[in-house]
Design an enzyme around this catalytic site. Structure first.
Site, PDB file in Angstrom:
ATOM      1  N   SER A   1      55.302  27.353  77.180  1.00  0.00           N
ATOM      2  CA  SER A   1      54.326  26.653  76.152  1.00  0.00           C
ATOM      3  C   SER A   1      52.921  26.386  77.060  1.00  0.00           C
ATOM      4  CB  SER A   1      54.729  25.783  75.230  1.00  0.00           C
ATOM      5  OG  SER A   1      53.866  25.592  73.955  1.00  0.00           O
TER       6      SER A   1
ATOM      7  N   ASP B   1      59.961  32.970  67.696  1.00  0.00           N
ATOM      8  CA  ASP B   1      59.360  31.996  68.663  1.00  0.00           C
ATOM      9  C   ASP B   1      57.858  32.094  67.988  1.00  0.00           C
ATOM     10  OD1 ASP B   1      58.286  30.684  70.847  1.00  0.00           O
ATOM     11  OD2 ASP B   1      58.934  31.967  72.143  1.00  0.00           O
TER      12      ASP B   1
ATOM     13  N   HIS C   1      61.078  28.742  70.096  1.00  0.00           N
ATOM     14  CA  HIS C   1      60.107  28.252  71.068  1.00  0.00           C
ATOM     15  C   HIS C   1      60.771  27.635  72.521  1.00  0.00           C
ATOM     16  CE1 HIS C   1      56.201  28.008  72.225  1.00  0.00           C
ATOM     17  NE2 HIS C   1      55.926  26.586  72.330  1.00  0.00           N
TER      18      HIS C   1
END
Length: 294
Positions: free
Chosen positions: A105, A244, A271
């Site tokens: 991320s 995601d 995610h």
């Protein structure tokens, strides 16, 4: 299995780090957590990789969260420049001449910034986990997915973005629903390290990114690196989930720009595919790292 915890002096503060595994000839894997401000906690699901692959794994809490210093009275410190300096300082502190680098991320954004703007030596390979190369594309894709929420939840999010009131109960409920669908479903039971409450991080997140995932209005609002990705010359593994926040379009955009890259899409994952399908993810990492140690 050996676990070493320590703190590194950094800019008058302290950065917490955690080293898992025995000393080895293999280059270690350094993990960059998300957020900004999410802390290393959830990466502990990857501890088993150190044992299976005979390689050290190094994770740390970036300045502003977790067990590191949290100078929330100086939010001007919460910038990409600070966090790159911190990564460079950690490499020097731990003598990490050769290493693999995984960013998840925001951590993947940090890795992209580091690779494209600083051209570091000694990075054997790069793993970009559920990340992004463009803040504007990310926001556009997430707003597209918001349209699949119930009408009243869409309206609550739209209203919050118009008014700037991100404390409205209807908005908070809608945003929680969205994140449970596409980040990780916190109504389910996960390993302790994933459920563990983290220290701090809110000021870092809101300063650098914004009030939520789809409204990037912090100092990273102009993060646009898609056209710079061709500068990444090391072997790169991109991973993401079908559900995601990092949509297949976002992931494919990165793969198209990085010459020596491959992309693995995890079916039914959000995610954190390394949490939802840990065994599969660890096996993939082990194979990838062993292929790119030299």
């Amino acid at each position: 299995m050996e676990i070493i915890e320590g703190k590194m002096p950094f800019m008058g503060y302290e950065t917490y780090y955690r080293i898992v595994g025995e000393r080895s000839e293999k280059p270690p894997l350094v993990l960059l957590h998300g957020g900004p401000g999410s802390s290393h906690n959830y990466f502990e699901v990857l501890d088993e990789l150190a044992q299976k692959d005979g390689r050290r794994i190094i994770m740390y809490d970036q300045l502003g969260c977790g067990e590191s210093s949290i100078p929330d009275d100086h939010p001007e410190l919460y910038t990409k420049e600070t966090w790159v300096k911190e990564l460079e300082a950690l490499r020097e502190h731990l003598a990490l001449r050769k290493m693999h680098l995984l960013g998840q991320s925001w951590g993947g954004m940090l890795a992209i910034i580091y690779m494209c703007d600083y051209h570091p030596e000694g990075i054997q390979s790069l793993i970009l986990s559920s990340t992004l190369s463009s803040a504007s594309l990310w926001s556009k894709e997430l707003h597209r997915m918001i349209k699949y929420l119930p009408i009243e939840e869409q309206a609550a999010i739209h209203r919050a973005e118009l008014t700037g009131n991100f404390n409205d109960p209807d908005y908070l409920k809608a945003n929680e629903h969205f994140m449970n669908q596409h980040a990780i479903d916190m109504t389910k039971t996960w390993p302790e390290c994933v459920m563990r409450k983290k220290r701090g991080g809110t000021v870092a997140y809101e300063t650098a990114w914004g009030p939520n995932e789809y409204t990037p209005e912090g100092n990273l609002h102009d993060y646009e690196y898609t056209d710079k990705l061709s500068k990444i010359k090391v072997p790169t593994l991109i991973t993401s989930g079908t559900d995601d926040l990092c949509t297949p379009y976002v992931a494919k955009t990165m793969q198209d720009q990085i010459a020596s890259s491959k992309w693995r899409l995890f079916e039914g994952c959000g995610h954190m595919s390394f949490v939802e399908k840990t065994d599969e993810y660890v096996a993939l990492l082990q194979e990838w790292l062993d292929q790119h140690d030299e």
